[in-house]
Write an enzyme that holds these catalytic residues in place. Structure first.
Site, PDB file in Angstrom:
ATOM      1  N   ARG A  55       0.839  -1.635  -0.157  1.00  0.00           N
ATOM      2  CA  ARG A  55      -0.258  -0.112   0.035  1.00  0.00           C
ATOM      3  C   ARG A  55       0.788   1.629  -0.335  1.00  0.00           C
ATOM      4  O   ARG A  55       0.537   2.483  -0.769  1.00  0.00           O
ATOM      5  CB  ARG A  55      -1.118  -0.202   1.374  1.00  0.00           C
ATOM      6  CG  ARG A  55      -1.842   1.619   1.147  1.00  0.00           C
ATOM      7  CD  ARG A  55      -2.822   1.425   2.304  1.00  0.00           C
ATOM      8  NE  ARG A  55      -2.722   1.671   3.417  1.00  0.00           N
ATOM      9  CZ  ARG A  55      -2.045   0.991   4.470  1.00  0.00           C
ATOM     10  NH1 ARG A  55      -2.654   0.055   4.915  1.00  0.00           N
ATOM     11  NH2 ARG A  55      -1.505   1.532   5.635  1.00  0.00           N
ATOM     12  N   TYR A 109     -12.384  16.639 -17.643  1.00  0.00           N
ATOM     13  CA  TYR A 109     -12.712  14.895 -17.658  1.00  0.00           C
ATOM     14  C   TYR A 109     -14.644  14.999 -16.247  1.00  0.00           C
ATOM     15  O   TYR A 109     -14.149  15.302 -15.272  1.00  0.00           O
ATOM     16  CB  TYR A 109     -11.763  14.050 -17.049  1.00  0.00           C
ATOM     17  CG  TYR A 109     -12.213  12.652 -16.435  1.00  0.00           C
ATOM     18  CD1 TYR A 109     -12.445  12.011 -18.143  1.00  0.00           C
ATOM     19  CD2 TYR A 109     -11.924  12.038 -15.353  1.00  0.00           C
ATOM     20  CE1 TYR A 109     -12.450  10.205 -17.830  1.00  0.00           C
ATOM     21  CE2 TYR A 109     -12.633  10.619 -15.435  1.00  0.00           C
ATOM     22  CZ  TYR A 109     -12.689   9.795 -16.206  1.00  0.00           C
ATOM     23  OH  TYR A 109     -13.270   8.958 -16.003  1.00  0.00           O
ATOM     24  N   ASP A 179      -3.894  17.678 -15.575  1.00  0.00           N
ATOM     25  CA  ASP A 179      -3.747  16.356 -16.721  1.00  0.00           C
ATOM     26  C   ASP A 179      -3.416  16.591 -17.966  1.00  0.00           C
ATOM     27  O   ASP A 179      -4.129  16.504 -18.401  1.00  0.00           O
ATOM     28  CB  ASP A 179      -5.585  15.742 -15.654  1.00  0.00           C
ATOM     29  CG  ASP A 179      -5.533  14.780 -16.360  1.00  0.00           C
ATOM     30  OD1 ASP A 179      -5.248  14.402 -16.659  1.00  0.00           O
ATOM     31  OD2 ASP A 179      -7.280  14.015 -16.444  1.00  0.00           O
ATOM     32  N   LYS A 204      -5.210   4.913 -19.485  1.00  0.00           N
ATOM     33  CA  LYS A 204      -5.545   5.085 -20.992  1.00  0.00           C
ATOM     34  C   LYS A 204      -3.681   4.876 -22.036  1.00  0.00           C
ATOM     35  O   LYS A 204      -3.598   3.518 -22.074  1.00  0.00           O
ATOM     36  CB  LYS A 204      -5.538   6.615 -20.972  1.00  0.00           C
ATOM     37  CG  LYS A 204      -6.818   6.469 -20.407  1.00  0.00           C
ATOM     38  CD  LYS A 204      -8.006   6.139 -20.585  1.00  0.00           C
ATOM     39  CE  LYS A 204      -9.319   6.181 -19.328  1.00  0.00           C
ATOM     40  NZ  LYS A 204      -9.464   7.919 -19.513  1.00  0.00           N
TER      41      LYS A 204
HETATM   42  C1  LIG Z   1      -9.509   8.878 -17.761  1.00  0.00           C
HETATM   43  C2  LIG Z   1      -9.591   9.888 -16.849  1.00  0.00           C
HETATM   44  C3  LIG Z   1      -9.574   9.968 -16.181  1.00  0.00           C
HETATM   45  C4  LIG Z   1      -9.961   9.266 -15.308  1.00  0.00           C
HETATM   46  O1  LIG Z   1      -8.961   8.113 -14.935  1.00  0.00           O
HETATM   47  P1  LIG Z   1      -9.128   6.094 -14.575  1.00  0.00           P
HETATM   48  O2  LIG Z   1      -7.580   5.336 -14.658  1.00  0.00           O
HETATM   49  O3  LIG Z   1     -10.131   5.468 -15.354  1.00  0.00           O
HETATM   50  O4  LIG Z   1      -9.318   6.650 -13.484  1.00  0.00           O
HETATM   51  C5  LIG Z   1      -8.540  11.429 -15.512  1.00  0.00           C
HETATM   52  N1  LIG Z   1      -8.708  12.294 -16.736  1.00  0.00           N
HETATM   53  C6  LIG Z   1      -8.947  12.194 -17.523  1.00  0.00           C
HETATM   54  C7  LIG Z   1      -8.466  13.005 -18.830  1.00  0.00           C
HETATM   55  C8  LIG Z   1      -9.044  10.997 -18.296  1.00  0.00           C
HETATM   56  O5  LIG Z   1      -9.415  10.706 -19.458  1.00  0.00           O
END
Ligand SMILES: *Cc1c(COP(=O)(O)O)cnc(C)c1O
Length: 390
Positions: A55, A109, A179, A204
């Site tokens: 963790r 998002y 992000d 992603k």
């Molecule tokens: C998918 C996504 C997230 C969230 O990610 P998870 O791995 O699903 O928690 C955050 N920001 C963007 C731009 C995303 O495409």
């Protein structure tokens, strides 16, 4: 943890993706990182006295991926966590607590928006949303602790310029986090443009195979140390098997993204001339409103593109139902092409007027371009967009 910033500074991104973070070669040692699924480790008194525990995100598998992404981002340190949303929430909690204020771009998002509007106010953290290309300065308050945006923006693929926001943040001594999931460190190095902390959904492009959920935070060493303390307390850690897959995926990040950049640009140009298509949103097209900014800050325009089918949502649904190669699914960044309609997924909760105001016209399809051959993808789109047989 080894210091990726000093050991591998001069390497190219694809070399870093393969090698950064990897322990030095030793006779008999495996070339591929072993998957260590042990939750705990023999805690004999050692020089650094650190307790290793799954963790805490400090096992060999965790450290290696954190160091690899830090090297790719040109950051001092990196932390791998259980999801993109875990990366975003831990980053925010690192800077803001009860009584604090955040200024965030108004196009985010959906999960991030929910976090900022529904969850964080319960903890006493308020957010002011601004047009990312607008006047961030006017939204600052004495208790503002973080500026936050996404580049490029989902699903319109606008590329708001983060550099003026970075200047404002530095002028006021406020941290600036982005992000950069859509950009990946191959297409954009946010830290070079003045960003302090970068977060990614590792689910992603970084993982790249749609087979894991993960998140990454990269930034200054003290920030990452603080985020790790929050990770230990709140607990959204990544399990070793997913980390191991993430490391494997990261090794091919550069070649995947380069291929996706090239294919998406070709498809965007082709779609722009297609009679069944009313509009194409892709920052690599000269007519895109942010093409100039995109050319300045991005090394590639990305594998995400959106287009608007003539005839509205019914026509777009028909197109989606005719794909043979492209999978109809949310998420993005995998080796397989995925298409989704924001009106059914990320923006389903909005009214039609709100969607239109957000730049999502009727008939809007978002395409995550995979690594399939260009001709095959173009063929799939051509068949799906063709007029229905009379
Ligand atoms: C998918 C996504 C997230 C969230 O990610 P998870 O791995 O699903 O928690 C955050 N920001 C963007 C731009 C995303 O495409």
């Amino acid at each position: 943890m080894q210091d990726p910033a000093t050991t591998v500074k001069s390497r190219g991104a694809s070399t870093l993706a393969v090698h950064a973070g990897t322990p030095a070669a030793a006779a008999g040692a495996p070339v591929v990182t072993p998957l260590i699924s042990s939750a705990t480790f023999h805690n004999l008194p050692g020089p650094d006295g650190e307790v290793l525990y799954g963790r805490y995100a400090n096992t060999e598998n965790h450290r290696l991926v954190g160091a690899k992404v830090a090297a790719l981002e040109g950051a001092e340190a990196g932390l791998v966590v259980g999801s993109g949303m875990a990366a975003i929430s831990l980053t925010i909690l690192t800077f803001a607590g009860s009584g604090d204020h955040i200024v965030a771009a108004d196009s985010l998002y959906g999960g991030t928006r929910t976090l900022l509007t529904r969850e964080l106010p319960r903890l006493g953290i308020e957010t002011t949303f601004v047009d990312p290309a607008g006047r961030w300065r006017d939204a600052l308050q004495p208790n503002t602790r973080l500026l936050y945006m996404e580049v490029p923006v989902n699903p319109t693929l606008r590329v708001p310029d983060p550099r003026p926001v970075a200047s404002l943040a530095h002028e006021h001594g406020i941290p600036f986090a982005v992000d950069a999931t859509f950009a990946t460190p191959i297409n954009w190095r946010p830290i070079r443009d003045g960003v302090d902390v970068v977060v990614h959904s590792g689910t992603k492009y970084l993982g790249g195979h749609s087979d894991l959920i993960a998140g990454i935070i990269a930034g200054p060493r003290p920030v990452i140390a603080q985020a790790r303390e929050h990770l230990k307390a709140f607990g959204p850690s990544l399990d070793p098997h997913a980390i191991w897959l993430l490391e494997r995926g990261l090794k091919t990040l550069a070649i995947r993204v380069e291929r996706q950049n090239a294919t998406a640009l070709e498809l965007a140009r082709w779609l722009a001339d297609h009679p069944a298509v009313a509009a194409v949103h892709y920052p690599g097209l000269e007519r895109h409103p942010d093409h100039a900014v995109a050319k300045e800050i991005l090394a590639g325009f990305g594998g995400m593109l959106s287009f608007v089918v003539r005839g509205g949502d019914a026509a777009a649904c028909r197109v989606m139902s005719r794909f043979e190669l492209v999978a109809v699914a949310p998420s993005l960044g995998g080796v397989e092409s995925l298409a989704s309609m924001p009106c059914h997924t990320s923006h389903a909760a909005l009214s039609r007027d709100q969607r239109l105001a957000a730049g999502i016209d009727d008939g809007f399809i978002r395409l995550s371009v995979g690594i399939e051959d260009l001709d095959d993808l173009r063929g799939d789109l051509e068949r799906a967009l063709a007029p229905e047989a009379p």
